[in-house]
Design a protein around this motif. Structure first.
Motif, mmCIF file in Angstrom:
data_model
loop_
_atom_site.group_PDB
_atom_site.id
_atom_site.type_symbol
_atom_site.label_atom_id
_atom_site.label_comp_id
_atom_site.label_asym_id
_atom_site.label_seq_id
_atom_site.Cartn_x
_atom_site.Cartn_y
_atom_site.Cartn_z
ATOM 1 N N PRO A 37 -52.121 13.973 -6.870
ATOM 2 C CA PRO A 37 -51.095 13.664 -5.863
ATOM 3 C C PRO A 37 -50.495 12.270 -6.066
ATOM 4 O O PRO A 37 -51.218 11.298 -6.289
ATOM 5 C CB PRO A 37 -51.860 13.757 -4.540
ATOM 6 N N GLU A 38 -49.165 12.220 -6.009
ATOM 7 C CA GLU A 38 -48.437 10.996 -6.347
ATOM 8 C C GLU A 38 -48.883 9.784 -5.528
ATOM 9 O O GLU A 38 -48.956 8.666 -6.045
ATOM 10 C CB GLU A 38 -46.941 11.236 -6.140
ATOM 11 N N HIS A 39 -49.182 9.994 -4.246
ATOM 12 C CA HIS A 39 -49.502 8.855 -3.382
ATOM 13 C C HIS A 39 -50.915 8.325 -3.589
ATOM 14 O O HIS A 39 -51.243 7.250 -3.081
ATOM 15 C CB HIS A 39 -49.311 9.247 -1.916
ATOM 16 N N MET A 40 -51.748 9.040 -4.327
ATOM 17 C CA MET A 40 -53.096 8.558 -4.621
ATOM 18 C C MET A 40 -52.989 7.542 -5.766
ATOM 19 O O MET A 40 -53.123 7.878 -6.940
ATOM 20 C CB MET A 40 -54.016 9.733 -4.964
ATOM 21 N N ILE A 56 -67.262 14.310 0.341
ATOM 22 C CA ILE A 56 -66.721 13.238 -0.503
ATOM 23 C C ILE A 56 -66.048 12.197 0.377
ATOM 24 O O ILE A 56 -65.397 12.537 1.376
ATOM 25 C CB ILE A 56 -65.750 13.822 -1.555
ATOM 26 N N ASP A 57 -66.210 10.909 0.029
ATOM 27 C CA ASP A 57 -65.686 9.842 0.880
ATOM 28 C C ASP A 57 -64.882 8.836 0.064
ATOM 29 O O ASP A 57 -64.672 9.002 -1.133
ATOM 30 C CB ASP A 57 -66.826 9.145 1.649
ATOM 31 N N ASN A 58 -64.434 7.785 0.748
ATOM 32 C CA ASN A 58 -63.646 6.703 0.136
ATOM 33 C C ASN A 58 -64.402 5.386 0.181
ATOM 34 O O ASN A 58 -63.804 4.322 0.309
ATOM 35 C CB ASN A 58 -62.295 6.568 0.839
ATOM 36 N N ASP A 59 -65.738 5.453 0.069
ATOM 37 C CA ASP A 59 -66.593 4.281 0.212
ATOM 38 C C ASP A 59 -66.581 3.459 -1.082
ATOM 39 O O ASP A 59 -67.471 3.572 -1.917
ATOM 40 C CB ASP A 59 -68.008 4.726 0.564
ATOM 41 N N SER A 60 -65.558 2.643 -1.246
ATOM 42 C CA SER A 60 -65.413 1.806 -2.434
ATOM 43 C C SER A 60 -64.739 0.499 -2.052
ATOM 44 O O SER A 60 -63.551 0.486 -1.706
ATOM 45 C CB SER A 60 -64.579 2.534 -3.504
ATOM 46 N N GLY A 61 -65.486 -0.582 -2.120
ATOM 47 C CA GLY A 61 -64.899 -1.891 -1.837
ATOM 48 C C GLY A 61 -64.047 -2.407 -2.973
ATOM 49 O O GLY A 61 -63.225 -3.299 -2.778
ATOM 50 N N THR A 62 -64.225 -1.863 -4.167
ATOM 51 C CA THR A 62 -63.467 -2.339 -5.327
ATOM 52 C C THR A 62 -61.996 -1.971 -5.236
ATOM 53 O O THR A 62 -61.119 -2.767 -5.563
ATOM 54 C CB THR A 62 -64.061 -1.758 -6.624
ATOM 55 N N TYR A 63 -61.714 -0.733 -4.761
ATOM 56 C CA TYR A 63 -60.327 -0.255 -4.701
ATOM 57 C C TYR A 63 -59.847 0.069 -3.278
ATOM 58 O O TYR A 63 -58.652 0.224 -3.065
ATOM 59 C CB TYR A 63 -60.158 0.990 -5.577
ATOM 60 N N ARG A 64 -60.754 0.211 -2.326
ATOM 61 C CA ARG A 64 -60.420 0.503 -0.934
ATOM 62 C C ARG A 64 -59.398 1.633 -0.779
ATOM 63 O O ARG A 64 -58.269 1.419 -0.318
ATOM 64 C CB ARG A 64 -59.893 -0.755 -0.238
ATOM 65 N N PRO A 65 -59.751 2.847 -1.163
ATOM 66 C CA PRO A 65 -58.798 3.950 -1.046
ATOM 67 C C PRO A 65 -58.352 4.193 0.400
ATOM 68 O O PRO A 65 -59.139 4.047 1.339
ATOM 69 C CB PRO A 65 -59.588 5.149 -1.577
ATOM 70 N N ASN A 66 -57.103 4.566 0.555
ATOM 71 C CA ASN A 66 -56.485 4.767 1.864
ATOM 72 C C ASN A 66 -57.052 6.023 2.531
ATOM 73 O O ASN A 66 -57.011 7.114 1.968
ATOM 74 C CB ASN A 66 -54.968 4.898 1.682
ATOM 75 N N LYS A 67 -57.559 5.872 3.761
ATOM 76 C CA LYS A 67 -58.151 6.999 4.487
ATOM 77 C C LYS A 67 -57.131 8.105 4.760
ATOM 78 O O LYS A 67 -57.501 9.284 4.863
ATOM 79 C CB LYS A 67 -58.747 6.518 5.805
ATOM 80 N N ASP A 68 -55.865 7.745 4.890
ATOM 81 C CA ASP A 68 -54.842 8.747 5.180
ATOM 82 C C ASP A 68 -54.623 9.713 4.023
ATOM 83 O O ASP A 68 -53.976 10.756 4.191
ATOM 84 C CB ASP A 68 -53.511 8.072 5.529
#
Length: 547
Positions: free
Chosen positions: A278-281, A439-451
């Motif tokens: 997906p483009e926004h990722m 699966i989660d977004n638990d990454s301080g290195t890149y901080r993926p957007n929860k949305d």
């Protein structure tokens, strides 16, 4: 694709005072930047740069879907004098005139499998790429000899230039392309030259046979980016050295299934998912401290040292050697999903995995956690091979459902419940419908957007059909996420006899969370002495600051 390092070369520079001055200057600049940040932060709290990047993909007409086939090579040089052979593979890169979102975006790459002890290897491997523009492309192929004990020797280059493509283009059918020896290993060609003197039929010039075919127009609204459609390749990598560091062991079994001996090992996995991502990722590393930017770009001495160390760790974890296992599926399927479940050991042992997803859909993951006492300097940075931009990152785990036909929230799961018909006492069921991926977004290195978690879920479900997928936001769902991960860890301890690992000593300098480390550097929690990244950089830099 690796980020180019800086121009500083520490080798042989021990006696030069300029290195000491440069290191001190870097420290002063960092301190000044920190002080400036503190002053501005006291006036207005500002998030560090990085994380989600809203830059849109440049607009372009839809391109063409192109299939490239790497058939074989002939008359390769001898990289191994003992066997008068090589262990060749091709690393291909596609270059077009499409404008990237940022100049740091990695180009598309493709790696063939390695053929052992063969100077006339045959691969017959396909690479299908979408949105190739009408004005053509350049295909750069580098041939290497795989040598995990040292470094991979370059055997030569092949360049294929296609000036235009369309649906009427006849393509290229198993055409030989001469290998350019200029960038090849002089030692390997010297050995082949000696053999040519004493053996008939040994030639000095080699070729790579390649086919290129246009499959049609790419079905897309925007042709502004290339992406890999297929095949869905996967690979499993083993590192005994890292197994010793992490304390992980693989039990070997005899014919009756009884455990006999144990060997240290560490498993890393790669899966090529079908694009487009997906483009926004689209996420950039987060600059918690000024040194972080240098770590990704390699422009300062300290940054160069950390960048080099992380590249080295990535190469060791995703190590290609004779034990590497390869596989491929033409497209996403339940068999591909079963392969994923096999790589993560189904629901055995309450495992938790750290992952990153590249912009071209390559999914990399390893089992990491506090029970291993290791986080490899920085988990997500290592997995990304210090990439400035990635698609997504975080952690995931898999649970087995008692009743696959019911909603996952209405049935018992393993972990945490004891369920029959599967691990730890029985073999796991092979139907993907029996499993639930969290699966989660638990990454301080890149901080993926929860949305973007819903888009991540849809992308994973398209590539792993039959598997149930749910997402967790590391902030909004932190209580539920921590509870479930603790249940995974408790199950890990309970089933330790089935999944053997060795706990590291409590006084080990290795920890398990780069997020905690980066949070400390960002001032979100008190520092406990020197951080691991800083400690490593200082130890490496010591010889260069002595006058």
């Amino acid at each position: 694709m690796k980020v180019d390092g800086g121009s500083v070369q520490p080798t042989g520079a021990k006696d030069h005072r300029t290195d000491a001055y440069a290191t001190k200057l870097v420290g002063k600049v960092d301190k000044a930047a920190d002080k400036k940040a503190e002053v501005s932060g006291s006036q207005k709290k500002k998030e560090p740069a990085g994380g989600f990047d809203a830059t849109a993909v440049p607009r372009a007409p839809p391109g063409y879907t192109v299939k490239i086939t790497f058939h074989k090579a002939r008359n390769l040089p001898f990289a191994d004098i003992n066997t008068l052979s090589s262990d060749p593979y091709i690393l291909a890169q596609m270059k077009t005139n499409l404008r990237p979102r940022h100049k740091q975006d990695p180009r598309l790459i493709f790696r063939t499998t390695t053929k052992r002890k063969n100077v006339d290897p045959e691969w017959n491997e396909d690479w299908i790429v979408a949105n190739v523009p009408a004005d053509g492309f350049e295909l750069k192929c580098r041939l290497y000899d795989e040598d995990p004990a040292d470094h991979d020797d370059r055997l030569g280059n092949v360049h294929v230039r296609v000036d235009h493509v369309n649906e009427q283009w006849p393509g290229i059918v198993e055409q030989p392309f001469s290998i350019k020896k200029r960038m090849g290993s002089k030692r390997a060609y010297f050995f082949r030259g000696c053999a040519a003197l004493f053996q008939k039929g040994v030639h000095m010039s080699g070729d790579v046979y390649i086919s290129i075919k246009v499959l049609g127009r790419t079905q897309a609204d925007n042709g502004g980016r290339l992406y890999t459609i297929g095949p869905c390749k996967w690979s499993q990598h083993f590192s005994p050295m890292m197994g010793r560091v992490a304390g992980t062991k693989d039990p070997e079994k005899d014919k009756d299934g009884a455990k006999t001996t144990e060997h240290y090992n560490f498993q890393a996995n790669q899966m090529q998912l079908r694009g487009p991502v997906p483009e926004h990722m689209y996420h950039r590393y987060v600059e918690f401290k000024p040194f972080v930017a240098g770590m990704f770009t390699g422009k300062s001495l300290r940054g160069w040292l950390l960048n080099h160390a992380l590249h080295h760790q990535h190469a060791r974890i995703y190590n290609y050697d004779a034990t590497t296992v390869y596989g491929s599926f033409p497209e996403p399927s339940k068999d591909f999903t079963r392969q994923f479940l096999d790589l993560v050991h189904y629901d055995r042992g309450g495992r938790i995995f750290t992952y990153i997803l590249t912009l071209d859909g390559q999914w990399r993951f390893t089992e990491t956690g506090k029970q291993f006492g290791i986080d490899l300097l920085s988990k997500h940075t290592m997995h990304s091979d210090v990439s400035i931009y990635i698609a997504f990152s975080g952690e995931f785990f898999v649970r087995r459902l008692k009743s696959p036909c019911k909603d996952p929230s209405d049935t018992e799961t393993h972990p945490p419940d004891e369920l029959g018909g599967g691990p730890p006492h029985d073999e796991p069921p092979k139907d993907p419908a029996c499993y639930h991926l969290w699966i989660d977004n638990d990454s301080g290195t890149y901080r993926p957007n929860k949305d973007l978690l819903p888009q991540l879920k849809d992308f994973i479900q398209r590539n792993l059909p039959g598997l149930k997928v749910s997402t967790l936001d590391c902030q909004a769902d932190s209580e539920k996420m921590n509870k479930m991960k603790n249940e995974q860890r408790e199950r890990r301890k309970a089933e330790g006899s089935d999944t053997v690992y060795a706990q590291m000593d409590d006084d080990s300098s290795l920890s398990s969370s780069d997020e905690e480390e980066l949070a400390e550097r960002a001032g979100e929690r008190p520092r406990q002495g020197h951080g691991k990244l800083e400690h490593t950089a200082q130890n490496i830099a010591k010889p260069f600051v002595q006058s």
